[in-house]
Scaffold this motif. Structure first.
Motif, short mmCIF file in Angstrom:
data_model
loop_
_atom_site.label_atom_id
_atom_site.label_comp_id
_atom_site.label_asym_id
_atom_site.label_seq_id
_atom_site.Cartn_x
_atom_site.Cartn_y
_atom_site.Cartn_z
N ASP A 1 0.79 -1.22 0.00
CA ASP A 1 0.00 0.00 0.00
C ASP A 1 0.84 1.28 0.00
O ASP A 1 0.28 2.38 0.04
CB ASP A 1 -0.97 0.01 1.18
CG ASP A 1 -0.27 -0.09 2.52
OD1 ASP A 1 0.98 -0.17 2.56
OD2 ASP A 1 -0.97 -0.09 3.56
N GLU A 2 2.16 1.16 -0.03
CA GLU A 2 3.00 2.35 -0.15
C GLU A 2 2.82 2.93 -1.55
O GLU A 2 2.65 2.19 -2.52
CB GLU A 2 4.46 1.97 0.12
CG GLU A 2 5.42 3.13 0.21
CD GLU A 2 6.08 3.45 -1.12
OE1 GLU A 2 6.54 4.58 -1.30
OE2 GLU A 2 6.10 2.55 -1.99
N VAL A 3 2.86 4.25 -1.68
CA VAL A 3 2.44 4.90 -2.92
C VAL A 3 3.29 4.48 -4.13
O VAL A 3 2.76 4.25 -5.22
CB VAL A 3 2.45 6.44 -2.74
CG1 VAL A 3 3.85 6.97 -2.46
CG2 VAL A 3 1.85 7.13 -3.96
N LEU A 4 4.58 4.34 -3.95
CA LEU A 4 5.43 3.93 -5.05
C LEU A 4 5.25 2.44 -5.36
O LEU A 4 5.35 2.02 -6.52
CB LEU A 4 6.90 4.24 -4.74
CG LEU A 4 7.91 4.07 -5.86
CD1 LEU A 4 7.51 4.83 -7.10
CD2 LEU A 4 9.29 4.53 -5.40
N SER A 5 4.95 1.65 -4.32
CA SER A 5 4.66 0.24 -4.54
C SER A 5 3.39 0.07 -5.36
O SER A 5 3.32 -0.79 -6.25
CB SER A 5 4.51 -0.49 -3.20
OG SER A 5 5.65 -0.35 -2.39
N THR B 1 7.20 -13.35 0.92
CA THR B 1 6.69 -12.29 1.78
C THR B 1 6.38 -11.04 0.98
O THR B 1 6.93 -10.81 -0.11
CB THR B 1 7.70 -11.93 2.89
OG1 THR B 1 8.86 -11.33 2.27
CG2 THR B 1 8.12 -13.16 3.68
N GLU B 2 5.50 -10.23 1.52
CA GLU B 2 5.15 -8.95 0.90
C GLU B 2 6.38 -8.06 0.75
O GLU B 2 6.58 -7.43 -0.29
CB GLU B 2 4.10 -8.24 1.77
CG GLU B 2 3.73 -6.85 1.33
CD GLU B 2 2.70 -6.22 2.25
OE1 GLU B 2 2.38 -5.03 2.03
OE2 GLU B 2 2.21 -6.89 3.18
N GLU B 3 7.20 -8.05 1.77
CA GLU B 3 8.37 -7.18 1.77
C GLU B 3 9.34 -7.55 0.65
O GLU B 3 9.85 -6.67 -0.08
CB GLU B 3 9.06 -7.27 3.12
CG GLU B 3 10.03 -6.17 3.40
CD GLU B 3 10.42 -6.14 4.85
OE1 GLU B 3 10.15 -5.10 5.51
OE2 GLU B 3 11.00 -7.11 5.35
N GLU B 4 9.58 -8.85 0.47
CA GLU B 4 10.49 -9.28 -0.59
C GLU B 4 9.88 -9.03 -1.96
O GLU B 4 10.57 -8.63 -2.89
CB GLU B 4 10.85 -10.74 -0.43
CG GLU B 4 11.91 -11.19 -1.43
CD GLU B 4 12.49 -12.56 -1.14
OE1 GLU B 4 13.35 -13.00 -1.92
OE2 GLU B 4 12.11 -13.17 -0.11
N ASP B 5 8.57 -9.27 -2.08
CA ASP B 5 7.85 -8.96 -3.32
C ASP B 5 8.15 -7.53 -3.76
O ASP B 5 8.56 -7.26 -4.89
CB ASP B 5 6.34 -9.08 -3.10
CG ASP B 5 5.76 -10.36 -3.65
OD1 ASP B 5 6.52 -11.22 -4.10
OD2 ASP B 5 4.53 -10.48 -3.64
N VAL B 6 7.92 -6.60 -2.82
CA VAL B 6 8.01 -5.18 -3.15
C VAL B 6 9.45 -4.75 -3.38
O VAL B 6 9.74 -3.98 -4.31
CB VAL B 6 7.35 -4.33 -2.04
CG1 VAL B 6 7.57 -2.84 -2.31
CG2 VAL B 6 5.86 -4.63 -1.95
N ALA B 7 10.36 -5.23 -2.56
CA ALA B 7 11.77 -4.86 -2.73
C ALA B 7 12.28 -5.27 -4.10
O ALA B 7 12.95 -4.49 -4.80
CB ALA B 7 12.63 -5.49 -1.63
N ARG B 8 11.94 -6.48 -4.52
CA ARG B 8 12.41 -6.97 -5.82
C ARG B 8 11.66 -6.29 -6.97
O ARG B 8 12.24 -6.03 -8.03
CB ARG B 8 12.27 -8.49 -5.89
CG ARG B 8 13.22 -9.22 -4.93
CD ARG B 8 13.17 -10.72 -5.15
NE ARG B 8 14.04 -11.44 -4.22
CZ ARG B 8 15.35 -11.61 -4.40
NH1 ARG B 8 15.95 -11.10 -5.46
NH2 ARG B 8 16.06 -12.28 -3.51
N LEU B 9 10.38 -6.01 -6.76
CA LEU B 9 9.61 -5.31 -7.79
C LEU B 9 10.15 -3.91 -8.02
O LEU B 9 10.29 -3.45 -9.16
CB LEU B 9 8.14 -5.26 -7.38
CG LEU B 9 7.21 -4.41 -8.24
CD1 LEU B 9 7.26 -4.84 -9.70
CD2 LEU B 9 5.78 -4.49 -7.71
N LYS B 10 10.45 -3.21 -6.94
CA LYS B 10 11.00 -1.86 -7.08
C LYS B 10 12.38 -1.88 -7.75
O LYS B 10 12.71 -0.98 -8.52
CB LYS B 10 11.08 -1.19 -5.70
CG LYS B 10 9.73 -0.76 -5.16
CD LYS B 10 9.89 0.01 -3.86
CE LYS B 10 8.59 0.69 -3.47
NZ LYS B 10 8.76 1.56 -2.28
N ALA B 11 13.16 -2.91 -7.43
CA ALA B 11 14.44 -3.06 -8.12
C ALA B 11 14.23 -3.24 -9.62
O ALA B 11 15.02 -2.76 -10.44
CB ALA B 11 15.22 -4.23 -7.53
#
Length: 358
Positions: free
Chosen positions: A151-155, A171-181
Motif C-alpha cells: 500500500d506504499e504509494v510507489l509500490s 513475503t510482501e516485503e520481498e515482493d516489493v523490494a524486488r519489484l521496485k528493483a
C-alpha cells in the motif's frame, strides 16, 4: 540483483567491472545524502551530524563534476525530487554541475514522478541529457526507495506496471523490494536503448552505485538471509552493488574491499582525468592499496576481516573469512588507519582544505 528480476543491471555488472566488495558506510546525518555527497566529492558527511549545507562557502574543486568540467565536459543531475530536498539545488552546482534538474518542473501527471524513465519520456529533459559536446550526467533514481509494503504509494505504482508480480516471493516485503528493483532495471534498459538510438552507446561509460542497503526492511532475519550475511556480522549488510560498464570495456570482478570515497580517484584514473588533488579514498587499481572499508565509529573491514569497535574503543574481530594470520601490529595499524581516516575526513570539510590548497 538477479538475472530474473533485474536482467539489464545483471548483464551490465557481469559484462563490466564489478566491484564485489564495495561498501557504502553511513556517515553523518543522512544515508542517501552521505553517499551522494561522497561519490561526488570523495568526502563523507561530518561525523558530528552536521549537514553539508553548513559548508556552502567551501570550495569543492576536487569534486568529480568539477574535474570533468575542467576537462571540457558539462554536467547535469536529473532526479524527481524538489531542489530544496537535501538542498540539491544548491549542492549540485556547488560541487561542479551546471544545474540540478527536477522532474517536478516538467511533469504533466503525478505518475510521472514515480517513473525513473520520465527523463527520456520528456523531450525537453531528453534534449538536455543528449546535449552537444562531452557530457557528464548523474541520474538519481527513485524507484527502489523504501517502504516495502503493497500500500506504499510507489509500490502501488509499481504494481500497476507489473500486476502479476504480487505474490511472486514468500513475503510482501520481498515482493516489493524486488519489484521496485525491477523498476530501476527498466530505467537502465531504457537508458541503453536511448543511447543506442542517439548513436552514443559506444562513447558512453555507465557507472552504477547504490546509496545504501535496504535498511527499510522490517523483517530483519530475512534481510540478513537475502543478503547472504550471518546475523552476527551486521557490517557486511553495508556491502552494495557497484559497477562500471562500457561497450568496449573490460569484463572483470574486483574483489578488493572498497568504499564510497574510493570511487572518485578510481573513476578519474580509469578515464585518464588528471586531478591536481589528493583524495581521502584511493584508486581501486593501485597495487599498493590493500583495500578497506572504514566506518564512523572506527570499525573496519578488509580482505574478509570484520573488526567491530565498541563505544569504549575496544575492538572485536567478528569475522575472518580467509583465516588470515592477524597479528596485533596489523590490527593496531588498521584501527589507527580508521581513526585517522575519520579525523582527516572531518577536517577536510571543517577547514575547507580543498579551498586552501586551491
Amino acid at each position: 540483483i538477479t538475472q530474473k528480476d533485474t536482467p539489464t543491471i545483471y548483464r551490465l555488472m557481469n559484462e563490466g567491472i564489478q566491484f564485489t566488495n564495495f561498501f557504502t558506510p553511513g556517515y553523518g546525518s543522512a544515508r542517501t545524502l552521505n553517499t551522494e555527497f561522497c561519490m561526488n566529492t570523495g568526502i563523507y558527511l561530518p561525523t558530528n551530524g552536521e549537514f553539508i549545507f553548513n559548508y556552502t562557502d567551501n570550495s569543492f574543486d576536487q569534486a568529480i563534476a568539477s574535474q570533468f568540467a575542467h576537462a571540457g565536459y558539462t554536467g547535469y543531475v536529473f532526479h524527481y525530487n524538489s531542489p530544496d530536498y537535501y538542498n540539491r539545488g544548491t549542492m549540485e552546482p556547488m560541487v561542479g554541475y551546471e544545474a540540478y534538474l527536477s522532474y517536478e518542473d516538467y511533469i504533466e501527471t503525478e505518475d510521472d514522478l514515480f517513473n525513473d524513465c520520465f527523463l527520456f519520456d520528456n523531450q525537453e529533459l531528453k534534449d538536455i541529457f543528449f546535449r552537444d559536446g562531452a557530457k557528464f550526467n548523474t541520474i538519481i533514481t527513485r524507484a527502489a526507495h523504501l517502504g516495502y509494503t503493497y500500500d506504499e504509494v510507489l509500490s502501488e505504482y509499481a504494481l500497476k506496471q507489473y500486476p502479476n508480480w504480487k505474490g511472486s516471493y514468500p513475503t510482501e516485503e520481498e515482493d516489493v523490494a524486488r519489484l521496485k528493483a525491477r523498476l530501476v532495471d527498466d530505467m537502465f534498459t531504457r537508458l541503453l536503448a536511448e543511447l543506442k538510438t542517439a548513436g552514443e552507446l559506444e562513447n558512453t561509460v555507465i557507472i552504477g552505485v547504490t546509496d545504501h542497503y535496504t535498511y527499510g526492511c522490517k523483517d530483519i532475519p530475512a534481510l540478513y538471509y537475502r543478503s547472504g550475511v550471518d546475523t552476527d556480522h551486521k557490517l557486511l549488510l553495508e556491502r552494495t552493488p557497484c559497477f562500471i560498464w562500457s561497450a568496449d570495456g573490460p569484463t572483470m570482478k574486483v574483489e578488493k574491499t572498497l568504499h564510497t570515497a574510493d570511487l572518485v580517484p578510481t573513476i578519474l584514473n580509469l578515464l585518464a582525468i588528471e586531478s591536481p588533488y589528493e583524495y581521502l579514498g584511493q584508486d581501486a587499481f593501485d597495487p599498493n592499496y590493500e583495500g578497506y572499508a572504514l566506518f564512523p565509529n572506527g570499525s573496519w573491514i578488509s580482505d574478509g576481516v570484520v573488526c567491530v569497535v565498541d563505544t569504549d574503543g575496544k575492538y572485536d574481530i567478528l569475522y575472518n573469512e580467509k583465516d588470515k594470520l592477524l597479528t596485533p601490529d596489523y590490527i593496531d595499524r588498521m584501527c589507527k588507519t580508521a581513526l585517522d581516516f575519520i579525523q582527516a575526513g572531518n577536517k577536510l570539510i571543517t577547514t575547507d582544505y580543498y579551498g586552501i590548497t586551491n
